[in-house]
Scaffold this active site. Structure first.
Site, PDB file in Angstrom:
ATOM      1  N   LYS A   1       5.463   6.057  -6.206  1.00 31.88           N
ATOM      2  CA  LYS A   1       4.772   4.765  -6.223  1.00 31.88           C
ATOM      3  C   LYS A   1       5.777   3.686  -6.575  1.00 31.88           C
ATOM      4  O   LYS A   1       6.433   3.764  -7.623  1.00 31.88           O
ATOM      5  CB  LYS A   1       3.707   4.784  -7.317  1.00 31.88           C
TER       6      LYS A   1
HETATM    7  C1  E4P Z   1      -4.113   3.443  -8.105  1.00 30.90           C
HETATM    8  O1  E4P Z   1      -3.275   4.196  -7.651  1.00 30.90           O
HETATM    9  C2  E4P Z   1      -4.178   2.999  -9.526  1.00 30.90           C
HETATM   10  O2  E4P Z   1      -3.801   4.087 -10.345  1.00 30.90           O
HETATM   11  C3  E4P Z   1      -5.565   2.619  -9.970  1.00 30.90           C
HETATM   12  O3  E4P Z   1      -6.514   2.785  -8.964  1.00 30.90           O
HETATM   13  C4  E4P Z   1      -5.649   1.360 -10.762  1.00 30.90           C
HETATM   14  O4  E4P Z   1      -6.980   1.081 -11.054  1.00 30.90           O
HETATM   15  P1  E4P Z   1      -7.475   0.143 -12.227  1.00 30.90           P
HETATM   16  O5  E4P Z   1      -7.643  -1.231 -11.688  1.00 30.90           O
HETATM   17  O6  E4P Z   1      -8.801   0.727 -12.631  1.00 30.90           O
HETATM   18  O7  E4P Z   1      -6.458   0.211 -13.338  1.00 30.90           O
END
Ligand code: E4P
Length: 216
Positions: A83
């Site tokens: 990522k």
């Molecule tokens: C995606 O890969 C992220 O880990 C995640 O969906 C972030 O979500 P949040 O807005 O609930 O922190």
């Protein structure tokens, strides 16, 4: 649409993986910070549990640092996907990693143009954050629709992961709009599987069956 789990909690992943519906997982620094133990070991265990792509995020601020971190993370397990943040340096890193055959997930995407840049950088996945868009009064459905359409008309192979899912309706909408994947927190999986009419139906089938057995 494939379903990923969005957590680093091994107990939750083990439970939902047993349902037989998971294709992968996503983590982020916040999710990992909630767990105790060695993060590398946690990532490896998640990879084994889901048997599919698992996103692990790099923390460097420059592309060279991101690539270095990525090389180390992918050496942990064959399922690791890197990522990278939606920044100029993240795009540079995605391009370099793509040249090296390393899969990337460009994260923190909030617009169709950001998704377009990520796809052009050779990202394997882009993660538009629907919940965070809705939180600030934007229309996450409209943005998902644009991203899916841009990828379709341009014939990009980059996959769209609907992320930051807050409730079951976000999942339904992502599926209807043609997202490739939704990454879903454990609590939302539990809400998806439940329906009061299912519970009511099971209770009445059981009662009728037991009554018939008692009378036989
Ligand atoms: C995606 O890969 C992220 O880990 C995640 O969906 C972030 O979500 P949040 O807005 O609930 O922190």
């Amino acid at each position: 649409m494939e379903l990923y789990i969005d957590t680093a909690n091994l107990e939750d992943i083990r439970e939902i993986a047993h349902w037989g519906i998971l294709s992968g997982a996503t983590t982020n620094p916040t999710l990992l910070s909630r767990e105790s133990g060695n993060y590398d070991e946690i990532i490896c265990e998640i990879c084994d549990l889901v048997g599919g792509p698992v996103s692990a995020e790099v923390m460097s601020e420059d592309a060279e640092g991101m690539v270095k971190e990525a090389e180390r993370l992918v050496s942990l397990h064959k399922n690791v996907v890197i990522k990278v943040p939606m920044l100029p340096e993240g795009l540079r890193a995605a391009r370099e990693l793509s040249k090296r055959g390393i899969k990337t997930n460009v994260t923190l995407v909030f617009s169709a143009n950001q998704a377009l840049l990520a796809a052009r950088a050779g990202a394997s996945y882009v993660s538009p954050f629907v919940g965070r868009l809705d939180d600030i009064g934007h229309d996450s459905n409209a943005i998902l629709t644009e991203i899916v359409e841009v990828f379709s008309v341009n014939e990009f192979s980059t996959k769209v992961i609907a992320a930051s899912i807050r409730h079951p309706l976000h999942v339904t909408q992502a599926a209807l709009l043609g997202c490739d994947i939704a990454t879903i927190p454990p609590a939302v999986f539990h809400k998806m599987v439940k329906h009061p009419l299912t519970d009511k139906g099971i209770a009445s089938f059981k009662a009728d069956w037991e009554k018939a057995q008692a009378e036989a």
